[in-house]
Motif scaffolding. Structure first.
Motif, mmCIF file in Angstrom:
data_model
loop_
_atom_site.group_PDB
_atom_site.id
_atom_site.type_symbol
_atom_site.label_atom_id
_atom_site.label_comp_id
_atom_site.label_asym_id
_atom_site.label_seq_id
_atom_site.Cartn_x
_atom_site.Cartn_y
_atom_site.Cartn_z
ATOM 1 N N UNK A 5 0.854 -1.178 0.065
ATOM 2 C CA UNK A 5 -0.024 0.084 -0.010
ATOM 3 C C UNK A 5 0.835 1.245 0.186
ATOM 4 N N UNK A 6 0.583 2.105 -0.776
ATOM 5 C CA UNK A 6 1.386 3.483 -0.988
ATOM 6 C C UNK A 6 1.761 3.987 0.405
ATOM 7 N N UNK A 7 3.053 4.486 0.620
ATOM 8 C CA UNK A 7 3.669 4.971 1.890
ATOM 9 C C UNK A 7 4.491 6.263 1.648
ATOM 10 N N UNK A 8 4.525 6.568 0.417
ATOM 11 C CA UNK A 8 5.406 7.746 0.088
ATOM 12 C C UNK A 8 4.778 9.143 -0.217
ATOM 13 N N UNK A 9 4.970 10.037 0.369
ATOM 14 C CA UNK A 9 4.258 11.465 0.203
ATOM 15 C C UNK A 9 5.455 12.309 -0.093
ATOM 16 N N UNK A 10 5.084 13.455 -0.758
ATOM 17 C CA UNK A 10 5.962 14.668 -1.183
ATOM 18 C C UNK A 10 5.972 15.898 -0.724
ATOM 19 N N UNK A 11 7.027 16.152 -0.087
ATOM 20 C CA UNK A 11 7.475 17.539 0.492
ATOM 21 C C UNK A 11 8.142 18.681 -0.670
ATOM 22 N N UNK A 12 7.362 19.547 -0.942
ATOM 23 C CA UNK A 12 7.808 20.213 -2.285
ATOM 24 C C UNK A 12 8.378 21.618 -1.780
ATOM 25 N N UNK A 13 9.384 21.809 -2.605
ATOM 26 C CA UNK A 13 10.050 23.273 -2.589
ATOM 27 C C UNK A 13 9.816 23.923 -4.022
ATOM 28 N N UNK A 14 8.563 24.792 -4.218
ATOM 29 C CA UNK A 14 8.348 25.481 -5.280
ATOM 30 C C UNK A 14 9.028 26.642 -5.316
ATOM 31 N N UNK A 15 9.586 26.779 -6.647
ATOM 32 C CA UNK A 15 10.575 27.750 -6.677
ATOM 33 C C UNK A 15 10.137 28.618 -8.104
ATOM 34 N N UNK A 16 9.791 28.133 -9.062
ATOM 35 C CA UNK A 16 9.471 29.018 -10.496
ATOM 36 C C UNK A 16 8.654 28.242 -11.032
ATOM 37 N N UNK A 17 7.355 28.251 -10.475
ATOM 38 C CA UNK A 17 6.166 27.792 -11.032
ATOM 39 C C UNK A 17 5.094 28.806 -11.568
ATOM 40 N N UNK A 51 11.087 23.276 -9.539
ATOM 41 C CA UNK A 51 10.686 22.915 -8.005
ATOM 42 C C UNK A 51 11.568 21.676 -8.044
ATOM 43 N N UNK A 52 11.591 21.391 -6.347
ATOM 44 C CA UNK A 52 12.195 20.095 -5.974
ATOM 45 C C UNK A 52 11.491 19.575 -4.819
ATOM 46 N N UNK A 53 12.108 18.341 -4.518
ATOM 47 C CA UNK A 53 10.876 17.906 -3.530
ATOM 48 C C UNK A 53 11.540 16.990 -2.686
ATOM 49 N N UNK A 54 11.213 16.521 -1.419
ATOM 50 C CA UNK A 54 11.723 15.259 -0.899
ATOM 51 C C UNK A 54 10.491 14.242 -0.533
ATOM 52 N N UNK A 55 10.825 12.939 -0.489
ATOM 53 C CA UNK A 55 10.028 11.942 -0.567
ATOM 54 C C UNK A 55 9.644 11.478 0.808
ATOM 55 N N UNK A 56 8.873 11.594 1.488
ATOM 56 C CA UNK A 56 8.517 11.329 3.101
ATOM 57 C C UNK A 56 8.011 9.871 3.077
ATOM 58 N N UNK A 57 8.653 8.867 3.824
ATOM 59 C CA UNK A 57 8.404 7.714 4.070
ATOM 60 C C UNK A 57 7.712 7.326 5.133
ATOM 61 N N UNK A 58 6.559 6.431 5.474
ATOM 62 C CA UNK A 58 6.073 6.235 6.746
ATOM 63 C C UNK A 58 6.523 5.031 7.040
ATOM 64 N N UNK A 59 7.442 5.148 8.079
ATOM 65 C CA UNK A 59 8.371 4.077 8.566
ATOM 66 C C UNK A 59 7.850 3.202 9.775
ATOM 67 N N UNK A 60 6.399 3.269 9.869
ATOM 68 C CA UNK A 60 5.755 2.776 11.077
ATOM 69 C C UNK A 60 5.753 1.300 11.104
ATOM 70 N N UNK A 61 6.030 0.566 9.867
ATOM 71 C CA UNK A 61 6.046 -1.006 9.827
ATOM 72 C C UNK A 61 7.475 -1.399 9.697
ATOM 73 N N UNK A 62 8.717 -0.500 9.632
ATOM 74 C CA UNK A 62 9.943 -0.943 9.577
ATOM 75 C C UNK A 62 10.318 -1.668 10.818
ATOM 76 N N UNK A 63 10.088 -1.425 11.774
ATOM 77 C CA UNK A 63 10.420 -1.811 13.256
ATOM 78 C C UNK A 63 10.287 -3.449 13.131
#
Length: 550
Positions: free
Chosen positions: A362-374, A454-466
């Motif tokens: 199930x998808x667990x990646x979300x995007x943190x965006x740095x919008x520069x020149x849009x 624009x650039x971005x960081x991909x934010x992952x949900x680590x709740x299941x990794x442990x």
């Protein structure tokens, strides 16, 4: 005296390999490019099968990629050749002075290409039954384990990683990059399959079983060396190909090879490495799938064909795939059309289509965006939750410890051009100079993160990794899938993307007000108008072969 917190192995590895402003993760102090590991593995002694360069026969507009082609395409030698050519094959050769290097359809961190591919086939016309290693340099199959035909018809692609290729340059962070590369490779296979009207599905196979199936656990076959870790291949994933006339692979594919004839000896990757990072092997062991556990994927209900600008009908899928590059420099004077920006973001949303047909969970990646020149959008920090659940929970997580985000708002509420289903959120408006400083600093001071649109960081949900080590691989691979979508959509929009594996992990979290360790940034990406280096020459991918005409 308080005790040092103890973390499960994968969480400890991830924490250990974070880049920090004060120090980078452990890696080599310098590089000798003349001693780079061999980027192509061969199996001398294995029978060879030349694959046709027939991808152009199946060309169709990129805008129709996820629609069925006009004619049914059967699985045979020609279509298999097209699948591999456009997913894992060479797309061009580059040269500058005496230096010459290959570009491939599947991107890779540092262009180091740890991914090796294997074809498992039964009943395909022109292809012997068994396991074949794919040689992308000459676009050939090397018959590793051949067996008599049994009347079944199926096709699968297995992927492995030569982790030393990444460790040679990136040190302890290499396992991260290998999993991102596997994600990109899965996406590349998914896109090439979609061109043919096919689909792929990730199969649940325990790590040791997959290693036996691909033959990468056959220690006596590999070149003897005091440094066995340089030659080792890590079995990663098995992808079933769903195409007309094909059935499913056997439930126990290892049994299918019980009496196969193994042939060929793998060539050497690196005879004299200068470093070693045991933590990579430890993390690989901790993240292998131990049991067969498969559950149906849950994709959010999203518009299948959103009302967004269509891609030019004349732009072909094979053309887009072959021209994909990682931009090295961006034009800071150029801007990105707002509609194209929304289209790019829409392509990252998980749907039951390429590239996400190859996703494992199930998808667990979300995007943190740095919008520069849009054009038409204020520069600032944005959030793109990729699931309805995250759209509810993440904004509060980001706003919990930072008053800057108190006035966050849905972009669609103020911009009628923004498709509502995107769920794009403006967290904070910042002036362009401040955004440039932030984007550059957080991506290891690289200009490509600040001179882009624009650039971005991909934010992952680590709740299941442990509790599930394999969840770590799945998260990073999903990030690679998202990156592959951005690469191709950027090319279709007339711009270019670049994956960024080097970023300062925890400073990214602090910038977005993230205090909960459940959420971790795992990959960065940037999109803009590229500046072409005219000093570098480009030549065809297979000059030794004559390209077949459609």
């Amino acid at each position: 005296m308080s005790e040092t917190p103890q973390y499960p192995p994968l969480l400890a590895y991830h924490a250990r390999t974070k880049h920090r402003f004060e120090a980078y993760a452990e890696g080599p102090g310098q590089l000798d490019w003349d001693a780079q590991p061999e980027p192509f593995r061969r199996y001398p002694g294995a029978p060879l099968l030349e694959l046709p360069l027939a991808a152009d026969r199946f060309e169709r507009p990129y805008g129709s990629l996820n629609q069925a082609p006009a004619e049914t395409i059967a699985a045979d030698l020609d279509s298999l050749g097209a699948l591999l050519e456009l997913s894992l094959g060479i797309s061009a050769w580059k040269s500058w002075g005496p230096s010459r290097w290959a570009l491939r359809c599947n991107p890779s961190s540092g262009n180091l290409h740890p991914v090796e591919a294997y074809v498992l086939s039964a009943g395909l016309p022109g292809v012997p039954d068994g396991v074949h290693h794919y040689d992308p340099k000459d676009h050939m199959l090397e018959g590793r384990a051949l067996r008599p035909a049994d009347g079944s018809r199926w096709l699968a692609v297995g992927l492995s990683s030569v982790m030393w290729r990444e460790a040679w340059k990136y040190g302890e962070r290499a396992l991260r990059y290998c999993q991102l590369d596997i994600g990109h490779a899965i996406g590349a296979v998914a896109y090439a399959a979609a061109l043919l009207g096919w689909r792929i599905e990730a199969l649940a196979v325990p790590g040791d079983s997959l290693a036996r199936l691909l033959g990468v656990d056959r220690a006596d076959d590999f070149p003897p060396s005091r440094f066995a870790y340089t030659e080792a291949e890590e079995a990663e994933i098995l992808l079933a190909v769903q195409a007309p006339g094909l059935g499913a692979p056997p439930a126990e594919p290892g049994d299918w090879l019980a009496n196969a004839d193994w042939q060929g000896t793998p060539s050497q990757i690196d005879a004299a490495p200068g470093y070693r990072w045991p933590v990579i092997a430890q993390a690989a062991t901790a993240s292998r799938p131990l049991a067969v556990e498969s559950s149906p994927l849950r994709f959010p209900a999203l518009p299948v064909l959103p009302t967004l600008p269509a891609h030019p009908a004349a732009t072909g899928t094979a053309q887009i795939i072959r021209q994909r590059r990682s931009a090295q420099r961006f034009d800071p004077r150029a801007t990105l059309d707002k509609a194209a920006f929304y289209r790019l973001l829409d392509a990252t949303l998980p749907r039951r289509q390429a590239p996400f047909t190859g996703q494992e969970s199930t998808p667990a990646i979300h995007l943190l965006l740095f919008v520069l020149r849009v054009d038409g959008l204020p520069s600032g920090l944005y959030l793109l939750p990729r699931t309805p659940e995250a759209a509810i929970t993440l904004p509060a997580v980001l706003g919990a410890s930072d008053e800057r985000f108190a006035d966050q708002c849905a972009v669609a509420d103020s911009d009628p051009d923004c498709p509502a289903h995107l769920g794009l959120i403006l967290l904070a408006t910042l002036e362009l100079p401040e955004m440039q400083r932030l984007a550059r600093a957080l991506s290891c001071h690289q200009d490509i993160a600040a001179t882009s649109a624009f650039s971005l960081g991909m934010l992952g949900d680590f709740s299941g990794v442990a509790t599930d080590g394999y969840a770590y691989r799945r998260l990073l691979r999903e990030a690679g899938l998202v990156g592959q979508a951005l690469y191709l959509e950027a090319e279709a929009a007339g711009v270019r993307g670049t994956g960024i594996g080097c970023f300062f992990d925890d400073p990214v979290h602090r910038t977005f007000g993230i205090a909960d360790p459940r959420w971790q940034s795992v990959y960065h990406f940037t999109v803009g108008t590229p500046i072409t280096d005219t000093r570098i020459e480009t030549s065809p991918p297979y000059p030794q072969r004559k390209q077949e005409t459609p």
